[in-house]
Scaffold this active site. Structure first.
Site, PDB file in Angstrom:
ATOM      1  N   ASP A 189      -8.424   7.531  -0.254  1.00 38.05           N
ATOM      2  CA  ASP A 189      -7.867   6.657  -1.309  1.00 38.05           C
ATOM      3  C   ASP A 189      -8.853   5.169  -1.160  1.00 38.05           C
ATOM      4  O   ASP A 189      -8.368   4.182  -0.868  1.00 38.05           O
ATOM      5  CB  ASP A 189      -6.598   6.112  -0.500  1.00 38.05           C
ATOM      6  CG  ASP A 189      -5.688   5.767  -1.501  1.00 38.05           C
ATOM      7  OD1 ASP A 189      -6.067   5.600  -2.788  1.00 38.05           O
ATOM      8  OD2 ASP A 189      -4.560   4.772  -1.279  1.00 38.05           O
ATOM      9  N   VAL A 192       3.059  -5.333   3.073  1.00 41.06           N
ATOM     10  CA  VAL A 192       2.180  -6.093   3.913  1.00 41.06           C
ATOM     11  C   VAL A 192       2.351  -7.411   3.921  1.00 41.06           C
ATOM     12  O   VAL A 192       2.380  -8.075   2.944  1.00 41.06           O
ATOM     13  CB  VAL A 192       0.494  -5.773   3.920  1.00 41.06           C
ATOM     14  CG1 VAL A 192      -0.269  -6.542   4.855  1.00 41.06           C
ATOM     15  CG2 VAL A 192       0.296  -4.140   3.724  1.00 41.06           C
ATOM     16  N   GLY A 239       0.912  -1.166   0.167  1.00 43.14           N
ATOM     17  CA  GLY A 239      -0.053   0.031  -0.164  1.00 43.14           C
ATOM     18  C   GLY A 239       0.766   1.128   0.089  1.00 43.14           C
ATOM     19  O   GLY A 239       2.134   1.120  -0.146  1.00 43.14           O
TER      20      GLY A 239
END
Length: 423
Positions: free
Chosen positions: A225, A114, A109
């Site tokens: 976002d 992640v 991201g």
């Protein structure tokens, strides 16, 4: 004879003494120049050394300042209500991800990569790691996300389990979503085919999560976002809005904030992308794009398609004008009964209302939720969204001023002429 010889020799010796005296008197001048040159070199070297020292000290001061800001940011994590955040040891998280092994990589991201991890108690978690190269910007996003996510709680928002602040390491620990992110399904990277009921459940859950952020939480929050990769799905395909690194607290008494653009092009409202006018209506525009993606099961921008089909909202509107909007629906959904077809058309209509060219014409999320749950009927017909013509984008070098003409400011529009009202 001897006397004359002496007389002849005497002048010669006198000349020699005179020449010798002259040579001795001329010797100090070269030595003087050498001395002056040496002094000049020493002075120049001293100046260079002083300049280098000052430059080095300036870098040290800047480094200390950055470290100070980082420490201040870290201290903010444990101030006020943030003291309730659970703390995870870095070595524990490192072991949970097997030293952040690529096999455990889930995605990336705006904050950083992640990873999936397994804690000693057996819990599966998603660990978001700050990209170290992002420096203060990443540190700011880290603090922003922790502060934001700890101030809100809703079933359609991702749950923060804790964080890690260990030297330069900054990590966030979230609950693990078994079905990962929505973009894997939208982009065709998953073999799963969702039926209409599941897709509608995802759309409605996202809408309710945004309603909470915009209207029902103690603080008015704009996500900035909203996109498929930031929508996580649990084992029952219930959606959770994630990645609050760009989110902003929004003053109640302001129509919009003037700020630098941050987000993902393709999902961004025109007034925000062009002029930096941010409000919750920017999230609503993004939601409209996302709804079309879920219904069609394709990315909002795909340059591999024919020109008129490359940008999904523009293509969907052209089909709507030709009364052929059903063509954007995922073919795997078109074999349903008439009730499902009517529900799909209703949701497409709501998506078009979210894509209105003027921000003040887009309905609030509470009204969108009411329309989706059939508590109120959609009011009026949507207006044509504003798009840049692709031919002009290919053939001309457009300036920002030229582009801004296509997206007039809401304030200018309201002062010069009232925007058309949907009939």
């Amino acid at each position: 004879m001897a006397r004359e010889l002496v007389q002849v020799i005497s002048p010669a010796s006198g000349d020699l003494e005179s020449a010798d005296h002259s040579s001795h008197s001329a010797e100090p001048f070269p030595n003087f120049y050498i001395f002056v040159g040496a002094v000049a070199v020493v002075i120049v070297l001293m100046i260079v050394i002083i300049l280098c020292w000052k430059l080095f000290k300036t870098e040290e001061v800047m480094k200390d300042l950055k470290q100070s800001k980082a420490q201040q940011a870290s201290q903010e994590l444990w101030s006020g209500n943030l003291r309730t955040v659970n703390y995870f040891d870095f070595q524990t998280l490192k072991k949970a991800t097997r030293n952040f092994n690529s096999a455990y990589f889930l995605g990336r991201g705006g904050f950083g990569p992640v990873y999936r991890g397994k804690l000693p108690d057996g819990r599966l978690v998603a660990i978001k790691k700050l990209s170290l190269g992002k420096s203060l910007q990443g540190e700011s996003e880290f603090v922003s996300e922790v502060r934001m996510i700890t101030s809100i709680q809703h079933k359609n928002l991702v749950q923060l389990l804790g964080c890690c602040v260990d030297g330069p390491q900054r990590l966030l620990v979230y609950e693990y979503m078994k079905n990962r992110s929505l973009d894997l399904i939208v982009n065709g990277k998953s073999n799963q085919c969702l039926d209409w009921n599941t897709r509608f459940q995802i759309i409605l859950g996202i809408a309710r999560g945004l309603q909470y952020l915009h209207e029902d939480s103690q603080l008015r929050i704009v996500h900035r976002d909203i996109k498929a990769s930031n929508i996580l799905l649990d084992d029952k395909f219930q959606p959770r809005i994630g990645d609050f690194g760009l989110a902003r607290f929004f003053p109640e008494d302001q129509a919009y904030l003037s700020t630098t653009f941050a987000g993902t092009l393709g999902y961004t409202a025109p007034e925000y992308a062009i002029r930096g006018e941010l409000s919750e209506k920017a999230d609503i525009y993004s939601f409209g794009v996302l709804v079309l993606e879920i219904i069609s099961c394709r990315k909002n921008t795909d340059l591999n398609l024919p020109t008129e089909m490359q940008y999904l909202p523009e293509y969907a509107w052209r089909l709507h004008e030709r009364s052929r909007v059903k063509e954007i629906v995922d073919p795997r959904l078109q074999h349903g009964n008439g009730t499902i077809a009517r529900d799909i058309m209703l949701v497409i209509h709501v998506a078009f209302l979210c894509l209105q060219p003027h921000a003040n014409l887009r309905p609030p999320m509470s009204q969108i939720v009411a329309m989706l749950t059939c508590k109120v009927s959609p009011v009026g017909s949507p207006l044509r969204p504003t798009f840049l013509e692709r031919r002009r984008r290919l053939d001309e070098n457009l300036s920002w001023d030229t582009i801004s003409e296509a997206f007039p400011s809401i304030i200018t529009t309201m002062s010069n002429e009232s925007p058309p009202t949907p009939s």
